[in-house]
Design an enzyme around this catalytic site. Structure first.
Site, PDB file in Angstrom:
ATOM      1  N   GLY A  11      -3.374   2.770   9.159  1.00  0.00           N
ATOM      2  CA  GLY A  11      -3.427   1.524   8.400  1.00  0.00           C
ATOM      3  C   GLY A  11      -2.111   0.774   8.392  1.00  0.00           C
ATOM      4  O   GLY A  11      -1.120   1.201   9.001  1.00  0.00           O
ATOM      5  N   TYR A 142     -11.849  -2.633  -6.688  1.00  0.00           N
ATOM      6  CA  TYR A 142     -10.621  -2.004  -6.194  1.00  0.00           C
ATOM      7  C   TYR A 142      -9.668  -1.687  -7.352  1.00  0.00           C
ATOM      8  O   TYR A 142      -9.157  -0.563  -7.467  1.00  0.00           O
ATOM      9  CB  TYR A 142      -9.966  -2.967  -5.207  1.00  0.00           C
ATOM     10  CG  TYR A 142      -8.618  -2.571  -4.667  1.00  0.00           C
ATOM     11  CD1 TYR A 142      -8.479  -1.493  -3.794  1.00  0.00           C
ATOM     12  CD2 TYR A 142      -7.478  -3.304  -4.999  1.00  0.00           C
ATOM     13  CE1 TYR A 142      -7.230  -1.156  -3.275  1.00  0.00           C
ATOM     14  CE2 TYR A 142      -6.235  -2.972  -4.487  1.00  0.00           C
ATOM     15  CZ  TYR A 142      -6.112  -1.897  -3.626  1.00  0.00           C
ATOM     16  OH  TYR A 142      -4.883  -1.576  -3.113  1.00  0.00           O
ATOM     17  N   ILE A 172       2.014  -6.169   0.517  1.00  0.00           N
ATOM     18  CA  ILE A 172       3.008  -5.696   1.485  1.00  0.00           C
ATOM     19  C   ILE A 172       2.970  -6.579   2.738  1.00  0.00           C
ATOM     20  O   ILE A 172       1.902  -6.804   3.319  1.00  0.00           O
ATOM     21  CB  ILE A 172       2.740  -4.222   1.871  1.00  0.00           C
ATOM     22  CG1 ILE A 172       2.643  -3.335   0.617  1.00  0.00           C
ATOM     23  CG2 ILE A 172       3.820  -3.726   2.817  1.00  0.00           C
ATOM     24  CD1 ILE A 172       3.886  -3.269  -0.249  1.00  0.00           C
TER      25      ILE A 172
HETATM   26  P1  NAD Z   1      -5.317  -0.279   5.415  1.00  0.00           P
HETATM   27  O1  NAD Z   1      -6.690  -0.774   5.134  1.00  0.00           O
HETATM   28  O2  NAD Z   1      -4.449  -1.045   6.341  1.00  0.00           O
HETATM   29  O3  NAD Z   1      -5.384   1.213   5.967  1.00  0.00           O
HETATM   30  C1  NAD Z   1      -6.266   2.170   5.435  1.00  0.00           C
HETATM   31  C2  NAD Z   1      -6.531   3.191   6.531  1.00  0.00           C
HETATM   32  O4  NAD Z   1      -7.446   4.150   5.995  1.00  0.00           O
HETATM   33  C3  NAD Z   1      -7.180   2.580   7.790  1.00  0.00           C
HETATM   34  O5  NAD Z   1      -6.467   2.958   8.951  1.00  0.00           O
HETATM   35  C4  NAD Z   1      -8.585   3.169   7.785  1.00  0.00           C
HETATM   36  O6  NAD Z   1      -9.092   3.429   9.097  1.00  0.00           O
HETATM   37  C5  NAD Z   1      -8.374   4.463   7.026  1.00  0.00           C
HETATM   38  N1  NAD Z   1      -9.615   4.957   6.435  1.00  0.00           N
HETATM   39  C6  NAD Z   1     -10.646   4.235   5.918  1.00  0.00           C
HETATM   40  N2  NAD Z   1     -11.627   5.068   5.519  1.00  0.00           N
HETATM   41  C7  NAD Z   1     -11.214   6.323   5.789  1.00  0.00           C
HETATM   42  C8  NAD Z   1     -11.789   7.598   5.609  1.00  0.00           C
HETATM   43  N3  NAD Z   1     -13.004   7.761   5.078  1.00  0.00           N
HETATM   44  N4  NAD Z   1     -11.076   8.691   6.011  1.00  0.00           N
HETATM   45  C9  NAD Z   1      -9.842   8.536   6.574  1.00  0.00           C
HETATM   46  N5  NAD Z   1      -9.254   7.359   6.776  1.00  0.00           N
HETATM   47  C10 NAD Z   1      -9.938   6.260   6.380  1.00  0.00           C
HETATM   48  O7  NAD Z   1      -4.593  -0.058   3.997  1.00  0.00           O
HETATM   49  P2  NAD Z   1      -3.026  -0.154   3.684  1.00  0.00           P
HETATM   50  O8  NAD Z   1      -2.715  -1.573   3.438  1.00  0.00           O
HETATM   51  O9  NAD Z   1      -2.249   0.617   4.676  1.00  0.00           O
HETATM   52  O10 NAD Z   1      -3.001   0.564   2.269  1.00  0.00           O
HETATM   53  C11 NAD Z   1      -2.667   1.922   2.106  1.00  0.00           C
HETATM   54  C12 NAD Z   1      -2.744   2.262   0.635  1.00  0.00           C
HETATM   55  O11 NAD Z   1      -1.838   1.413  -0.096  1.00  0.00           O
HETATM   56  C13 NAD Z   1      -4.127   2.030  -0.002  1.00  0.00           C
HETATM   57  O12 NAD Z   1      -4.357   2.997  -0.987  1.00  0.00           O
HETATM   58  C14 NAD Z   1      -3.996   0.679  -0.650  1.00  0.00           C
HETATM   59  O13 NAD Z   1      -4.879   0.550  -1.727  1.00  0.00           O
HETATM   60  C15 NAD Z   1      -2.547   0.717  -1.103  1.00  0.00           C
HETATM   61  N6  NAD Z   1      -1.983  -0.631  -1.288  1.00  0.00           N
HETATM   62  C16 NAD Z   1      -1.766  -1.458  -0.216  1.00  0.00           C
HETATM   63  C17 NAD Z   1      -1.229  -2.720  -0.407  1.00  0.00           C
HETATM   64  C18 NAD Z   1      -0.963  -3.666   0.750  1.00  0.00           C
HETATM   65  O14 NAD Z   1      -0.528  -4.809   0.533  1.00  0.00           O
HETATM   66  N7  NAD Z   1      -1.161  -3.248   2.001  1.00  0.00           N
HETATM   67  C19 NAD Z   1      -0.915  -3.154  -1.708  1.00  0.00           C
HETATM   68  C20 NAD Z   1      -1.179  -2.317  -2.784  1.00  0.00           C
HETATM   69  C21 NAD Z   1      -1.695  -1.040  -2.558  1.00  0.00           C
END
Ligand code: NAD
Length: 322
Positions: A11, A142, A172
């Site tokens: 991700g 969420y 982010i």
């Molecule tokens: P993202 O959606 O880019 O990545 C999530 C990853 O999880 C993806 O690669 C997806 O393939 C994988 N995934 C989905 N279902 C899955 C499963 N069943 N088993 C294994 N892998 C699975 O998310 P991100 O932006 O990298 O966020 C990572 C964490 O940080 C999350 O918990 C998100 O809630 C949190 N977060 C992100 C942001 C942001 O701005 N990116 C902000 C606040 C919180």
């Protein structure tokens, strides 16, 4: 030496976190796992597992196979996608957390990182300099999963002594991997469009102020929190974390300082309602006090770095295709 498993390593955050953890722990001590492999090439790993975070037995087998002691659970369904698939968001976000917390409760894992979000807050939360402890009535699926997750993290720490640590990430901003379906995704897309089309149609309105952070700061915060002595971690639900706050209009102006012909139009969609329910700025003094968190990137530094890195990325892709 720690043996680390990242779940959701392909991700937006997981892909860069994996690279950083490799530098810290060594290539052979970091296992990158995801349900999809599309982004895992950025991770360049021999230690890759195809893992469904919802499958307890599969996660347990992976932990035992690699003698994992620390898990970073990055898999989740994000805010915008979660509103389209509420039950799938609940299923993934809650069950993956329970699986990891229960493995830690059993003693198979020693330490857990699980990210929360500014989405735990809602319209009744004070929106300027939102305090660590305040009213939390999230209105998105969420946000509900993150708030409930925070309660369970604190519960598992208090009742079972699980060493679980968490950050409420703001939006982010990064250049290596595209974001995965959140409300702050505009702040990444805009840089790509500025370079390719010199224009961008924003799905949030001009003056929607939100808390944001450059990826390097988010990764530093994560590793710093995980390296801090356990006694310094006073908050076991999730720490407020902040760097910068800006509106789409302010972000566009910072891009126009580098690309004068850049133009932005506003066409708010369903994500506007989500953004309107979130804070504008965050008070993260607990994180700064307990484990010396500081951020490095302001808006100008972030824009310069984003444009520099994306220019060079697009230039090298163009060279490859010619
Ligand atoms: P993202 O959606 O880019 O990545 C999530 C990853 O999880 C993806 O690669 C997806 O393939 C994988 N995934 C989905 N279902 C899955 C499963 N069943 N088993 C294994 N892998 C699975 O998310 P991100 O932006 O990298 O966020 C990572 C964490 O940080 C999350 O918990 C998100 O809630 C949190 N977060 C992100 C942001 C942001 O701005 N990116 C902000 C606040 C919180």
């Amino acid at each position: 030496m720690s043996k680390v498993l990242i779940i959701g390593a392909g991700g937006q955050i997981g892909s860069e976190l994996t690279q950083k953890l490799r530098e810290i722990h060594g290539n052979n001590n970091v296992v990158a796992s995801d349900i999809r492999f599309s982004n895992l090439d950025t991770v360049n790993s021999e230690l890759i597992e195809n893992l469904d975070a919802k499958n307890f037995d599969a996660v347990k087998t992976c932990v035992e196979k690699h003698n994992i002691d620390t898990v970073y659970l990055m898999a989740a369904m994000l805010s915008a996608t979660g509103e389209k698939h509420p039950m799938m968001a609940w299923d993934l976000n809650m069950n993956s957390l329970f699986h990891v917390l229960n493995l830690a409760k059993e003693g198979l894992i020693k330490k857990v990182f699980w990210p929360s979000s500014i989405a735990v807050f809602g319209p009744t939360t004070p929106s300027i300099q939102t305090p660590q402890h305040t009213t939390m009535e999230p209105t998105t699926v969420y946000g509900i999963t993150k708030q409930v997750g925070e309660r369970w993290c604190e519960y598992y720490h208090k009742q079972y002594g699980v060493d679980v640590r968490s950050l409420r990430y703001p939006g982010i901003v990064s250049w290596k991997t595209m974001p995965g379906g959140g409300t702050t995704d505009y702040a990444v897309e805009i840089y790509h469009k500025a370079l390719i089309d010199k224009s961008y149609e924003c799905f949030l309105s001009a003056n929607t102020e939100l808390p944001m952070m450059f990826m390097d700061d988010a990764i530093n915060a994560t590793t710093k929190l995980m390296q801090a002595p356990s006694e310094n971690i006073k908050i076991r639900s999730s720490y407020n974390l902040a760097a910068i706050s800006f509106t789409p209009k302010e972000l566009a102006a910072s891009i126009a300082a580098h690309i004068p012909e850049f133009e932005i139009k506003y066409n708010p969609d369903f994500r506007q309602k989500i953004a309107d329910s979130w804070p504008k700025s965050i008070d993260d003094s607990s994180a700064r006090r307990d484990w010396n968190w500081t951020h490095n990137y302001d808006l100008e530094a972030m824009t310069s770095e984003m444009l520099k890195q994306l220019r060079s990325k697009y230039d090298s892709e163009a060279k490859v295709s010619t």
